[in-house]
Scaffold this active site. Structure first.
Site, PDB file in Angstrom:
ATOM      1  CG  ASN A  79      -1.799   1.183   1.360  1.00 47.63           C
ATOM      2  OD1 ASN A  79      -1.939   1.943   0.401  1.00 47.63           O
ATOM      3  ND2 ASN A  79      -2.395   1.378   2.518  1.00 47.63           N
ATOM      4  CE  LYS A 110      -0.345   3.439   4.689  1.00 48.78           C
ATOM      5  NZ  LYS A 110      -0.415   3.598   6.110  1.00 48.78           N
ATOM      6  CG  HIS A 159      -6.247   1.748   4.807  1.00 52.24           C
ATOM      7  ND1 HIS A 159      -5.863   2.762   5.653  1.00 52.24           N
ATOM      8  CD2 HIS A 159      -5.204   0.899   4.726  1.00 52.24           C
ATOM      9  CE1 HIS A 159      -4.623   2.521   6.060  1.00 52.24           C
ATOM     10  NE2 HIS A 159      -4.196   1.399   5.513  1.00 52.24           N
ATOM     11  CD  GLU A 164      -3.356   5.583   6.534  1.00 49.49           C
ATOM     12  OE1 GLU A 164      -3.259   5.609   5.292  1.00 49.49           O
ATOM     13  OE2 GLU A 164      -2.435   5.192   7.287  1.00 49.49           O
ATOM     14  CD  GLU A 168      -3.846  -2.473   7.411  1.00 50.88           C
ATOM     15  OE1 GLU A 168      -2.644  -2.480   7.166  1.00 50.88           O
ATOM     16  OE2 GLU A 168      -4.627  -1.627   6.961  1.00 50.88           O
ATOM     17  N   GLY A 223       1.786   2.639  10.897  1.00 51.71           N
ATOM     18  CA  GLY A 223       2.693   3.763  10.672  1.00 51.71           C
ATOM     19  C   GLY A 223       3.736   3.945  11.759  1.00 51.71           C
ATOM     20  CB  SER A 249       4.471  -1.174  12.450  1.00 59.57           C
ATOM     21  OG  SER A 249       3.913   0.105  12.620  1.00 59.57           O
TER      22      SER A 249
HETATM   23  P1  PGA Z   1       2.279   0.711   7.834  1.00 58.09           P
HETATM   24  O1  PGA Z   1       0.865   0.845   7.142  1.00 58.09           O
HETATM   25  O2  PGA Z   1       2.920  -0.559   7.307  1.00 58.09           O
HETATM   26  O3  PGA Z   1       3.003   1.929   7.427  1.00 58.09           O
HETATM   27  O4  PGA Z   1       2.030   0.618   9.305  1.00 58.09           O
HETATM   28  C1  PGA Z   1       0.015  -0.235   6.985  1.00 58.09           C
HETATM   29  C2  PGA Z   1      -1.268   0.282   6.398  1.00 58.09           C
HETATM   30  O5  PGA Z   1      -1.763   1.325   6.834  1.00 58.09           O
HETATM   31  O6  PGA Z   1      -1.810  -0.289   5.480  1.00 58.09           O
END
Ligand code: PGA
Length: 251
Positions: free
Chosen positions: A10, A12, A97, A99, A167, A173, A215
């Site tokens: 991803n 983003k 997701h 976010e 998640e 993050g 993460s």
């Molecule tokens: P991250 O993000 O690996 O940066 O924690 C995972 C995600 O939000 O899909």
């Protein structure tokens, strides 16, 4: 039979240019050369999909979108439909997701987007996960409710082989030290499968895949893969870094 592992990259809202996007894609392609037992799904921003999907790639690399809208066309300024991302080379789509949920996407909208993905022929990756954990286990109830609201409008045939990305929002993050432990991931994956079993039947629950996201870095990827009871990862920040090759190797 063990289901094939899946790694979702991803990206983003990164990178800023198509030139950089091509570089990241080329690195990922090199890193999949020895990847035998997993497929990689690269989810760049939509604007890069068409160009990237025309580049040469091995059979185990696919493209995905990070979101779609639930209607298929019409007066929805700024939105992108399932058929549009499909036409741009995507085969998968991330739905719900955290976010997007943080920007106001409700469980009802998540369910409608899931249906739109199925109707168009895209394979959805349904993201679920609690915002925080507590000792009383209320976070499990939260996850159960997310699953129930997303799945209840769907037909049983859509649930077979469904891909979940678990998640926990508090672990997204950060660094691998702050990610969830493989033991806790293991337990939650069992809980997700049990919940799907209760809602849709054990036969369906046996067909689903559960990925972990939050993460994932090379430091924790191997132990989560070995002890976390997962069918792969959804990788955010590390998927556009040099660490991604090491993560893929640990699979
Ligand atoms: P991250 O993000 O690996 O940066 O924690 C995972 C995600 O939000 O899909």
């Amino acid at each position: 039979m063990k289901k094939k592992n899946l790694v979702i990259a991803n990206w983003k809202m990164n990178p800023e240019t198509i030139l950089e996007a091509k570089t990241i894609f080329n690195n990922s392609r090199k890193n999949t050369q020895n990847l035998r037992n997993a497929d990689l799904v690269i989810c760049p921003p939509d604007v890069f999909l068409l160009t990237l999907s025309k580049l040469q790639r091995p059979k185990n690399i696919f493209f995905g979108a990070q979101d779609i809208f639930y209607a298929n066309k019409g007066a929805f300024t700024g939105e992108t439909s399932a058929s549009q991302v499909l036409d741009s080379g995507a085969k998968f789509v991330i739905i719900g997701h955290s976010e997007r949920r943080a920007l106001g996407e409700s469980d009802e909208v998540v369910a409608r987007k899931l249906q739109a993905a199925f109707d168009s022929g895209l394979t959805p990756i349904l993201c679920i996960g609690e915002r925080e954990r507590d000792k009383e286990g209320r976070h499990l109830e939260f996850v159960r409710n997310q699953i129930k609201l997303a799945l209840s409008p769907l037909r049983k045939k859509n649930l077979i082989g469904l891909i979940f990305a678990y998640e926990p929002v508090w672990a997204i993050g950060k660094s691998s030290r702050e990610a969830m432990s493989p033991t806790d991931i293991h337990e939650t994956v069992l809980f997700i499968k049990k919940t799907v079993g209760e809602l849709a039947g054990r036969d369906v629950a046996q067909t689903i895949r559960v990925l972990y996201g939050g993460s994932v870095e090379s430091e924790n990827a191997k132990s989560i893969m070995e002890h976390g009871n997962v069918d792969g990862f959804l990788v955010g920040h590390a998927s556009i870094s040099d660490d991604f090759g090491r993560i893929l190797r640990s699979i």
